[in-house]
Design an enzyme around this catalytic site. Structure first.
Site, PDB file in Angstrom:
ATOM      1  NE  ARG A   1       2.991  52.425  32.913  1.00  0.00           N
ATOM      2  CZ  ARG A   1       2.378  52.243  31.753  1.00  0.00           C
ATOM      3  NH1 ARG A   1       2.054  53.422  31.022  1.00  0.00           N
ATOM      4  NH2 ARG A   1       1.894  51.117  31.318  1.00  0.00           N
TER       5      ARG A   1
ATOM      6  CE1 TYR B   1      18.523  72.570  36.454  1.00  0.00           C
ATOM      7  CE2 TYR B   1      16.538  71.365  35.533  1.00  0.00           C
ATOM      8  CZ  TYR B   1      17.879  71.292  36.307  1.00  0.00           C
ATOM      9  OH  TYR B   1      18.384  70.249  36.700  1.00  0.00           O
TER      10      TYR B   1
ATOM     11  CG  ASP C   1       9.930  76.064  36.379  1.00  0.00           C
ATOM     12  OD1 ASP C   1       9.693  76.290  37.303  1.00  0.00           O
ATOM     13  OD2 ASP C   1      11.029  75.297  35.724  1.00  0.00           O
TER      14      ASP C   1
ATOM     15  CE  LYS D   1      15.345  72.037  42.418  1.00  0.00           C
ATOM     16  NZ  LYS D   1      14.829  71.021  41.262  1.00  0.00           N
TER      17      LYS D   1
END
Length: 394
Positions: free
Chosen positions: A59, A112, A184, A209
């Site tokens: 992590r 978004y 973004d 994407k």
């Protein structure tokens, strides 16, 4: 991490990895481990205290993930990268790291749907108010900034209206107030646009994407100055836990290798489909950054290499007619993602942006007649044939 390779096409394949350090393995190995052993107790103490480099727990860092982080940093011309379990994990970690209760965010007038949902939740829980502005002029942007403004958040091209924001202009105004600019860059990737080169501070990707490119991984990335990325890594990422798995990082590294080749094909296909849509009698408007008639074409030419692979268009009709277009398609897929090898099409008002209240959605330019098409890698003639027959049936 600055890019060492002179050309992007070389950097996406080689940057951040030395096979000599991994027993000659051509492909970065997948370090599928949750934790790491220490030589002795004192070494463990030093690593937890930050006095010695090395891995502790996946992590907090993983060798496969590190290759991905170094590569995306090099491609964006940034100092350091950080990988996340999703694009929204990246967005939330960055925005939470930059804000505190009662702060203010200036955001592009369109974004978004899930990012809108996050900003709404931050307002409800922590009174972090977001104001949306078109960011068309320096004066307009200055008017939106308040003493408590902590961050300027930008999507460009904006999802799904494909409107553009002049990033250099935004960065110049933000610099006057010492406010960080977060961009973004999902729709463009560093192959088509590099916000950090234009003066912005942090770049975010939904790596699901174009960077992944094959519809088989959910992931996010952030790139910025080393000091800020280290802060995010040891606070909002570590403590909230939105980390990426080693295997998903490996999938992104595989996808990155073909990013330039894929994006050139996406753009080639999109440009041909745009011209066909503009001439169709059932199409009212077409929104595409590379269209010479786009009102933002000067911004495209200033900061983008090409127009990208996403097209939005409005049909002549109502919501029912727009949905009928989708229902008449034969091989184009109705799905809410983009950047995959397959062409994907969706209805933003009822899908990706349904969380946004209708009035706000309309104000953003997201009408019931709007469809968003992610143009895939198929033969453009086949893509158009399916679109054309569907449009002709409404």
């Amino acid at each position: 991490m600055k890019k060492k390779q002179d050309h992007f096409e070389t950097a996406v394949i080689h940057e951040g990895y030395d096979s000599k350090t991994m027993l000659g393995s051509l492909t970065p190995p997948i370090f599928q481990t949750s934790t790491y052993t220490f030589e002795n107790a004192e070494q463990g103490e030093r690593r937890f205290a930050g006095e010695e480099g090395g891995y502790i727990y996946s992590r907090l860092g993983n060798p496969t993930v590190r290759v991905l982080e170094d590569r995306i940093a090099a491609l964006e011309n940034g100092e350091k990268g950080l990988a996340f379990g999703s694009g929204m994990a990246a967005v939330s970690a960055v925005l939470i790291a930059l804000t505190k209760a009662n702060d203010h965010i200036v955001c592009s007038s369109g974004l978004y749907g899930c990012t809108f949902g996050l900003l709404t939740m931050m307002e409800e829980k922590y009174n972090i108010i977001t104001d949306y502005t078109d960011m068309k002029t320096k004066a307009g942007l200055r008017a939106a900034i308040k003493p408590e403004t902590a961050v300027i958040y930008v999507e460009t091209p904006i999802n799904p209206t494909m409107r553009l924001i002049d990033l250099q202009m935004v960065a110049e105004v933000a610099g006057e107030y010492q406010i960080p600019v977060v961009v973004d860059n999902t729709f463009s990737t560093p192959y088509l646009q590099r916000p950090l080169d234009l003066g912005c501070d942090v770049v975010i990707h939904s790596a699901t994407k174009y960077i992944g490119g094959h519809g088989d991984v959910i992931a996010g990335l952030a790139v910025g100055k080393e000091s800020f990325i280290d802060l995010v890594a040891c606070t909002t990422q570590k403590d909230i836990g939105g980390v990426i798995s080693p295997f998903d990082a490996w999938l992104l590294l595989r996808g990155l290798k073909t990013l330039p080749v894929r994006l050139d094909r996406h753009c080639d296909n999109a440009e041909k489909i745009v011209e066909k849509l503009k001439d169709h009698q059932k199409v009212a408007y077409v929104y595409y950054p590379g269209d010479e008639k786009n009102p933002d074409i000067s911004i495209t030419e200033k900061q983008m290499k090409r127009g990208g692979g996403v097209i939005s268009f409005e049909i002549k009709g109502d919501k029912k007619a727009a949905q009928q277009v989708l229902n008449h398609l034969t091989f184009l897929k109705i799905a809410v993602s983009l950047g995959d090898t397959e062409s994907l099409i969706e209805h933003p008002a009822t899908m990706t942006h349904a969380v946004i209240p209708a009035g706000t959605r309309q104000g953003m330019g997201i009408t019931d007649q709007l469809l968003r098409l992610s143009v895939g890698l198929e033969a453009w003639q086949d893509i158009w044939s399916d679109l054309e027959q569907a449009l002709n049936k409404i």
